[in-house]
Structure formats: C-alpha cells, structure tokens
Design a protein around this motif. Structure first.
Motif, short mmCIF file in Angstrom:
data_model
loop_
_atom_site.label_atom_id
_atom_site.label_comp_id
_atom_site.label_asym_id
_atom_site.label_seq_id
_atom_site.Cartn_x
_atom_site.Cartn_y
_atom_site.Cartn_z
N LYS A 149 0.83 -1.20 0.00
CA LYS A 149 0.00 0.00 0.00
C LYS A 149 0.86 1.25 0.00
N GLU A 150 1.92 1.24 0.82
CA GLU A 150 2.82 2.38 0.87
C GLU A 150 3.52 2.59 -0.47
N GLN A 151 3.93 1.48 -1.10
CA GLN A 151 4.60 1.58 -2.39
C GLN A 151 3.66 2.13 -3.46
N GLU A 152 2.39 1.69 -3.40
CA GLU A 152 1.43 2.18 -4.38
C GLU A 152 1.14 3.66 -4.18
N LEU A 153 1.06 4.07 -2.90
CA LEU A 153 0.85 5.48 -2.60
C LEU A 153 2.04 6.31 -3.10
N LYS A 154 3.26 5.78 -2.88
CA LYS A 154 4.45 6.47 -3.36
C LYS A 154 4.43 6.57 -4.88
N PHE A 155 3.96 5.51 -5.53
CA PHE A 155 3.88 5.51 -6.99
C PHE A 155 2.91 6.58 -7.48
N LEU A 156 1.76 6.69 -6.78
CA LEU A 156 0.79 7.71 -7.16
C LEU A 156 1.37 9.11 -6.94
N LYS A 157 2.10 9.28 -5.83
CA LYS A 157 2.74 10.57 -5.56
C LYS A 157 3.77 10.88 -6.63
N MET A 158 4.52 9.86 -7.05
CA MET A 158 5.55 10.06 -8.08
C MET A 158 4.91 10.52 -9.39
N GLN A 159 3.67 10.09 -9.63
CA GLN A 159 2.97 10.55 -10.83
C GLN A 159 2.48 11.98 -10.67
N ILE A 160 2.05 12.31 -9.46
CA ILE A 160 1.52 13.65 -9.21
C ILE A 160 2.62 14.70 -9.32
N HIS A 161 3.77 14.44 -8.69
CA HIS A 161 4.83 15.44 -8.60
C HIS A 161 5.32 15.95 -9.95
N PRO A 162 5.83 15.07 -10.82
CA PRO A 162 6.37 15.59 -12.09
C PRO A 162 5.31 16.23 -12.96
N HIS A 163 4.09 15.68 -12.91
CA HIS A 163 3.00 16.24 -13.71
C HIS A 163 2.70 17.66 -13.27
N THR A 197 -9.83 13.56 -20.98
CA THR A 197 -9.16 12.42 -21.59
C THR A 197 -7.69 12.68 -21.88
N LYS A 198 -7.20 13.87 -21.59
CA LYS A 198 -5.80 14.17 -21.89
C LYS A 198 -4.87 13.41 -20.95
N LYS A 199 -3.62 13.29 -21.36
CA LYS A 199 -2.65 12.57 -20.55
C LYS A 199 -2.31 13.35 -19.29
N GLY A 200 -1.85 12.62 -18.28
CA GLY A 200 -1.48 13.28 -17.04
C GLY A 200 -1.91 12.43 -15.86
N ILE A 201 -1.86 13.02 -14.69
CA ILE A 201 -2.25 12.29 -13.49
C ILE A 201 -3.69 11.83 -13.58
N GLY A 202 -4.59 12.71 -14.03
CA GLY A 202 -5.96 12.33 -14.23
C GLY A 202 -6.73 12.09 -12.93
N LEU A 203 -8.04 12.15 -13.05
CA LEU A 203 -8.88 11.94 -11.88
C LEU A 203 -8.90 10.48 -11.45
N ASN A 251 -6.36 8.41 -11.05
CA ASN A 251 -5.33 8.18 -10.03
C ASN A 251 -5.67 8.87 -8.72
N ILE A 252 -6.32 10.02 -8.80
CA ILE A 252 -6.76 10.71 -7.59
C ILE A 252 -7.77 9.84 -6.86
N GLN A 253 -8.68 9.21 -7.61
CA GLN A 253 -9.66 8.32 -7.01
C GLN A 253 -8.99 7.14 -6.32
N LYS A 254 -7.97 6.58 -6.96
CA LYS A 254 -7.26 5.44 -6.37
C LYS A 254 -6.61 5.83 -5.05
N ARG A 255 -6.02 7.02 -5.04
CA ARG A 255 -5.37 7.47 -3.81
C ARG A 255 -6.39 7.65 -2.68
#
Length: 242
Positions: A53-67, A199-205, A207-211
């Motif tokens: 769970k922590e790794q998945e959260l970190k993965f989601l954060k890693m997507q949020i940050h650069p975007h 529908t554009k690329k990016g973090i998208g809603l 991934n926000i829902q998953k978090r």
C-alpha cells in the motif's frame, strides 16, 4: 505397598490418566505453537500488504509530482521568454511549491492551512498566465486551524480545473468552496468546460480516485459531474480527530 495400589485396575487407570495428561499437554502445546505461527504469518501478511500500500501510494505521488511540476515550469518558461516583470514573483511562488512537493509531501499529513497557502500560490501563478481571461472565487470556512490532511490532496483537483477548463466568452471561471466541520472536510470545485470528460494525458482523476480509496477506503465520497459548459467535483472525507 497399600493394597489399593496392587490392584491392576487402579494401575491401569493411573497409567491412562498419565497418558491423557501427557497427551493433553502435548496437544495444548502444539495448538499454542500453531496459533503463534498463524499470528506470525498473519502479521507478515499484513506487513506485506502495508508495504504494498505504501509503495502504491508512493507511486501515485511520483505521478503527481512531475505532472504538477511540469505544467508549472511550462508556465514559467513562457513568462521568461516574454521577459515579463512578473517572472521573479513567479519563481518565488514556484520555489515555495517546490519545497512543498519535494519535502513536505512525503509526510503522512500536513496542516490544511498549509495546503491552502500553496493552493493560493498555484492560483497566483495561473493568474499571471491567464491575465484577464481568468476568474477564480475561493471561499473557505474552516472549523479550526489544526486540521491535518494528506499532502497534495486538494492541489491536483485545482490543477485539473486549470488544465482541462475551457474559456467561455473569453473567460475561464473556477469556483472553489472549502468547508470543514468537526468531523468532515467538504470540497467543491467547478470550472467552465466544453469537454464531457478529461481524456488528456497526465495524473488524471482516475489516479486521484485510487489514492482516495487507499487513504479512506469507502469513507471518502467523490462525485464527478460533467455538465453543460461546466465540470463539477464534490469531495467529502472524514477528518481524523487528534
């Protein structure tokens, strides 16, 4: 020896009792070990799940940050090309955002008022970019100043409104309403839009829902409503007391 102890039936009963007691002790000891081993396995399983769970959260954060950072740097790049006088102020606000994204976001929680400050910085950056073609209304009603939330929980919604919002009659309108009670945070954001979905690329809603699901399970209520000429998001999450 007493006559009673010479009886074969008494001896047999005694032997039987000894066998029963020894067997009972053996069974209880085995069951105790089995329970301990089961608890150990369960603890290892729960620990593994927590790590995943922590790794998945970190993965989601890693997507949020650069975007988030990429879009902000693009805005700054446009201003530096124009040699705008507002570029130094943009760099200062971007510096504050960078500090938040790179250092504060790894904390399990941050003060809501700090997240709000960075939301204001982000809105200021976008106002410099949009100039007169942007209108933002940000209403806040906080129960107290000690409320804490997971970092970068609200900022992606703000960014989403700017990225996918559409100017109507030459103006991008964004309305933000943030309210907290003793037990809940209620967040509402609406932007003008001509797109039915994002529908554009990016973090998208998505991934926000998953978090949100990982952080709050079924206790978070997220509503996404694309309507005519506007895109509306409503979020309600429980607040941890203490």
């Amino acid at each position: 020896m007493p006559a009673l102890t010479k009886s074969s039936s008494v001896i047999l009963v005694c032997v039987f009792l000894i066998i029963v007691l020894a067997s009972g002790y053996k069974i209880l000891s085995h069951n105790y070990k089995s329970i301990e081993e089961k608890k150990t396995i369960e603890n290892k399983f729960l620990q593994t799940q927590l790590q995943l769970k922590e790794q998945e959260l970190k993965f989601l954060k890693m997507q949020i940050h650069p975007h988030f950072l990429f879009n902000t740097l693009n805005t700054l790049y446009g201003f530096t090309l124009k040699k705008s006088d507002t570029a130094p102020d943009m760099i200062l606000k971007l510096s504050n955002l960078l500090d938040y994204i790179l250092y504060q976001v790894d904390k399990p929680s941050v003060l809501l008022k700090n997240e709000i400050l960075h939301i204001h910085d982000y809105i200021s950056l976008e106002k410099m970019r949009f100039q007169e073609s942007l209108q933002v209304n940000f209403i806040k009603n906080l129960y107290n100043d000690t409320i804490q939330i997971p970092p970068m929980l609200l900022l992606p919604f703000i960014e989403n409104a700017f990225k996918h919002g559409t100017q109507i009659d030459g103006v991008l309108q964004i309305d933000i309403d943030l309210k907290t009670t003793e037990d809940f945070l209620i967040f509402h954001i609406k932007n003008t839009s001509k797109q039915a979905t994002t529908t554009k690329k990016g973090i998208g809603l998505e991934n926000i829902q998953k978090r949100l699901e990982m952080l709050y399970k079924n206790q978070a209520n997220l509503s996404i409503k694309p309507e005519a000429n506007q895109f509306i998001i409503d979020l309600k999450i429980p607040l941890k007391n203490g």
